[in-house]
Design an enzyme around this catalytic site. Sequence first.
Site, PDB file in Angstrom:
ATOM      1  N   ASN A  18      -4.317  -1.297  13.296  1.00  0.00           N
ATOM      2  CA  ASN A  18      -3.233  -1.279  12.299  1.00  0.00           C
ATOM      3  C   ASN A  18      -3.758  -0.567  11.056  1.00  0.00           C
ATOM      4  O   ASN A  18      -4.567  -1.126  10.322  1.00  0.00           O
ATOM      5  CB  ASN A  18      -2.834  -2.732  11.969  1.00  0.00           C
ATOM      6  CG  ASN A  18      -1.831  -2.824  10.832  1.00  0.00           C
ATOM      7  OD1 ASN A  18      -1.232  -1.826  10.431  1.00  0.00           O
ATOM      8  ND2 ASN A  18      -1.642  -4.033  10.312  1.00  0.00           N
ATOM      9  N   TRP A  19      -3.287   0.664  10.861  1.00  0.00           N
ATOM     10  CA  TRP A  19      -3.771   1.448   9.720  1.00  0.00           C
ATOM     11  C   TRP A  19      -3.118   1.026   8.405  1.00  0.00           C
ATOM     12  O   TRP A  19      -3.503   1.506   7.342  1.00  0.00           O
ATOM     13  CB  TRP A  19      -3.539   2.947   9.972  1.00  0.00           C
ATOM     14  CG  TRP A  19      -4.560   3.575  10.877  1.00  0.00           C
ATOM     15  CD1 TRP A  19      -5.436   2.923  11.699  1.00  0.00           C
ATOM     16  CD2 TRP A  19      -4.822   4.972  11.037  1.00  0.00           C
ATOM     17  NE1 TRP A  19      -6.228   3.836  12.356  1.00  0.00           N
ATOM     18  CE2 TRP A  19      -5.877   5.098  11.973  1.00  0.00           C
ATOM     19  CE3 TRP A  19      -4.273   6.137  10.496  1.00  0.00           C
ATOM     20  CZ2 TRP A  19      -6.387   6.344  12.364  1.00  0.00           C
ATOM     21  CZ3 TRP A  19      -4.779   7.374  10.895  1.00  0.00           C
ATOM     22  CH2 TRP A  19      -5.826   7.467  11.813  1.00  0.00           C
ATOM     23  N   LYS A  20      -2.097   0.171   8.478  1.00  0.00           N
ATOM     24  CA  LYS A  20      -1.388  -0.262   7.257  1.00  0.00           C
ATOM     25  C   LYS A  20      -0.971   0.962   6.436  1.00  0.00           C
ATOM     26  O   LYS A  20      -0.559   1.967   7.005  1.00  0.00           O
ATOM     27  CB  LYS A  20      -2.256  -1.240   6.470  1.00  0.00           C
ATOM     28  CG  LYS A  20      -2.809  -2.366   7.334  1.00  0.00           C
ATOM     29  CD  LYS A  20      -3.444  -3.451   6.533  1.00  0.00           C
ATOM     30  CE  LYS A  20      -4.044  -4.473   7.487  1.00  0.00           C
ATOM     31  NZ  LYS A  20      -4.509  -5.662   6.828  1.00  0.00           N
ATOM     32  N   HIS A  63       3.910  -9.208  10.708  1.00  0.00           N
ATOM     33  CA  HIS A  63       2.559  -9.251  10.119  1.00  0.00           C
ATOM     34  C   HIS A  63       2.616 -10.083   8.846  1.00  0.00           C
ATOM     35  O   HIS A  63       3.608 -10.058   8.116  1.00  0.00           O
ATOM     36  CB  HIS A  63       2.081  -7.824   9.823  1.00  0.00           C
ATOM     37  CG  HIS A  63       0.638  -7.749   9.448  1.00  0.00           C
ATOM     38  ND1 HIS A  63       0.189  -8.099   8.197  1.00  0.00           N
ATOM     39  CD2 HIS A  63      -0.453  -7.394  10.163  1.00  0.00           C
ATOM     40  CE1 HIS A  63      -1.125  -7.957   8.172  1.00  0.00           C
ATOM     41  NE2 HIS A  63      -1.542  -7.533   9.344  1.00  0.00           N
ATOM     42  N   GLU A  85       1.428  -9.649   6.048  1.00  0.00           N
ATOM     43  CA  GLU A  85       1.706  -8.869   4.834  1.00  0.00           C
ATOM     44  C   GLU A  85       3.206  -8.579   4.704  1.00  0.00           C
ATOM     45  O   GLU A  85       3.740  -8.527   3.592  1.00  0.00           O
ATOM     46  CB  GLU A  85       0.864  -7.581   4.840  1.00  0.00           C
ATOM     47  CG  GLU A  85      -0.611  -7.910   4.598  1.00  0.00           C
ATOM     48  CD  GLU A  85      -1.604  -6.922   5.198  1.00  0.00           C
ATOM     49  OE1 GLU A  85      -1.205  -5.814   5.589  1.00  0.00           O
ATOM     50  OE2 GLU A  85      -2.793  -7.283   5.261  1.00  0.00           O
ATOM     51  N   GLU A 126      -3.200 -14.253  13.911  1.00  0.00           N
ATOM     52  CA  GLU A 126      -3.919 -13.714  12.761  1.00  0.00           C
ATOM     53  C   GLU A 126      -3.921 -14.726  11.622  1.00  0.00           C
ATOM     54  O   GLU A 126      -2.950 -14.797  10.844  1.00  0.00           O
ATOM     55  CB  GLU A 126      -3.235 -12.431  12.271  1.00  0.00           C
ATOM     56  CG  GLU A 126      -3.222 -11.313  13.284  1.00  0.00           C
ATOM     57  CD  GLU A 126      -3.190  -9.956  12.588  1.00  0.00           C
ATOM     58  OE1 GLU A 126      -4.124  -9.191  12.794  1.00  0.00           O
ATOM     59  OE2 GLU A 126      -2.257  -9.702  11.826  1.00  0.00           O
ATOM     60  N   GLY A 165      -8.663  -9.055   6.316  1.00  0.00           N
ATOM     61  CA  GLY A 165      -9.244  -8.225   5.263  1.00  0.00           C
ATOM     62  C   GLY A 165     -10.247  -8.943   4.379  1.00  0.00           C
ATOM     63  O   GLY A 165     -10.621  -8.428   3.327  1.00  0.00           O
ATOM     64  N   SER A 171     -10.460  -9.644  10.493  1.00  0.00           N
ATOM     65  CA  SER A 171     -11.869  -9.279  10.273  1.00  0.00           C
ATOM     66  C   SER A 171     -12.662  -9.084  11.568  1.00  0.00           C
ATOM     67  O   SER A 171     -13.840  -9.419  11.632  1.00  0.00           O
ATOM     68  CB  SER A 171     -12.543 -10.301   9.353  1.00  0.00           C
ATOM     69  OG  SER A 171     -11.922 -10.287   8.068  1.00  0.00           O
ATOM     70  N   GLY A 199      -7.497  -4.276  11.571  1.00  0.00           N
ATOM     71  CA  GLY A 199      -7.081  -3.527  10.393  1.00  0.00           C
ATOM     72  C   GLY A 199      -8.165  -2.568   9.948  1.00  0.00           C
ATOM     73  O   GLY A 199      -8.307  -1.458  10.458  1.00  0.00           O
ATOM     74  N   GLY A 200      -8.970  -3.009   8.984  1.00  0.00           N
ATOM     75  CA  GLY A 200      -9.958  -2.138   8.349  1.00  0.00           C
ATOM     76  C   GLY A 200     -10.860  -1.390   9.316  1.00  0.00           C
ATOM     77  O   GLY A 200     -11.134  -0.192   9.133  1.00  0.00           O
TER      78      GLY A 200
HETATM   79  C1  PEP Z   1      -4.610  -6.972  10.168  1.00  0.00           C
HETATM   80  O1  PEP Z   1      -4.151  -6.545   9.128  1.00  0.00           O
HETATM   81  O2  PEP Z   1      -3.854  -7.154  11.119  1.00  0.00           O
HETATM   82  C2  PEP Z   1      -6.031  -7.252  10.234  1.00  0.00           C
HETATM   83  C3  PEP Z   1      -6.447  -7.997  11.215  1.00  0.00           C
HETATM   84  O3  PEP Z   1      -6.835  -6.718   9.251  1.00  0.00           O
HETATM   85  P1  PEP Z   1      -8.438  -6.775   9.196  1.00  0.00           P
HETATM   86  O4  PEP Z   1      -8.960  -6.422  10.560  1.00  0.00           O
HETATM   87  O5  PEP Z   1      -8.813  -5.740   8.169  1.00  0.00           O
HETATM   88  O6  PEP Z   1      -8.811  -8.153   8.793  1.00  0.00           O
END
Ligand code: PEP
Length: 244
Positions: free
Chosen positions: A10-12, A93, A95, A163, A169, A204, A225-226
Amino acid sequence: MAPRKLAAGNWKMNGDLAALSQIDAIVAGRETGCDVLICPPAVLLHPMVARIGGGDLLVGGQDCHHAGSGAHTGDIAAAQLADAGASHVILGHSERRADHGETDADVAAKARAAHDAGLIAIICVGETEAERDAGTTLDVIAAQLQGSIPDCATSANTVIAYEPVWAIGTGRTPDNAQIAEVHAMIRDALSATLPDVSLLYGGSVKAANATEIFAIDNVDGALVGGASLKAADFLPIVSALAAS
Ligand code: PEP
């Protein structure tokens, strides 16, 4: 049918045309043995699909509207995602739930629209830190599953991503027993309706913890994500899943 293994990035709201070079590296370096999906910002969907060409990489959206079309400025219909080459869409999600006030009912309506457009809906659920501290994690997740999954969902058109909000994050993750507990509960709750649904863990995930997380029962992949933004960070996660 065993649940499909899926490594989803997920590049957000990150990335630009120059970042598509990461896609070349992911296509070149990925191992077979699991599905690999990148969900970029919507403006990058079409150029990403064009860049992949015949490469074996899936692309997806990060949200869609519940309506098929119409006067919804700034929104994207599921059919438009499919038209751009998407196979999946992330829905609910945390967010989106926090920034845009999306409710479980909103998520269910969007998932229905995604299914109508032929997309696989990745439905996200997860507790806040306060909910975990209060001991209500399993109740929170059960209610989100109940409210966010439409009755048109099947094991083939739906993926569930657990999640924990406090792990996204932050570099923090639940311990293995906590992940196992939630995934077992989700598997049990969906055993009659979605018996072979893929269950992703997200929060994470990185190269250093991927092998350990993928060894947990009922973890069929990850939403990342990251660590999905750079091929050098994402490919070891894909390899760990393929080897699991
Ligand atoms: C996400 O936003 O779905 C996520 C899991 O982010 P991260 O891996 O950066 O915690």
